[in-house]
Design a protein around this motif. Structure first.
Motif: not given
Length: 113
Positions: A15, A18, A22-23, A74, A81-82, A84-86, A88-89
């Motif tokens: 986390t 990531f 990414f965020a 978020s 977070l998009s 896709v990012e969510l 993936t995480l």
């Protein structure tokens, strides 16, 4: 208590990195988010649900908790977070949670909090 620290460390490996990369979260915001998520998942998923169900159910609950947690925080303590990012995480956390439960499940069920 040792298992709680292990969970915080294991979840933090995914986390914190990531969220910072990414965020766009600050390191401290990512650490705080990771620790809070780990505490919630440990108490609810590992101490309560894993005792009465199995690894798959506890892992699914941890995935749901992580998704809900990151949706709620978020933009507050971490960056946006998009979807896709969510996903993936949460998928990365799910893999770690599954193996955490599988490896330490007997200790989680039998030991006291």
């Amino acid at each position: 208590m040792r298992l709680l620290w292990m969970k915080i460390l294991i979840n933090g490996l995914i986390t914190v990195h990531f969220l910072v990369i990414f965020a766009g979260a600050s390191f401290s915001g990512a650490v705080v988010s990771s620790v809070i998520l780990s505490l919630i998942a440990y108490v609810i998923g590992d101490r309560l649900i894993l005792k009465i169900t199995n690894n798959v159910v506890a892992t699914a609950l941890d995935l749901g908790l992580a998704s809900l947690f990151f949706i709620l925080v978020s933009g507050v303590t971490i960056g946006e977070l998009s979807m896709v990012e969510l996903l993936t995480l949460v998928a990365g956390l799910g893999v770690l949670e599954y193996y955490f439960h599988r490896t330490f499940g007997a200790n989680l069920v039998s030991s006291a909090a």
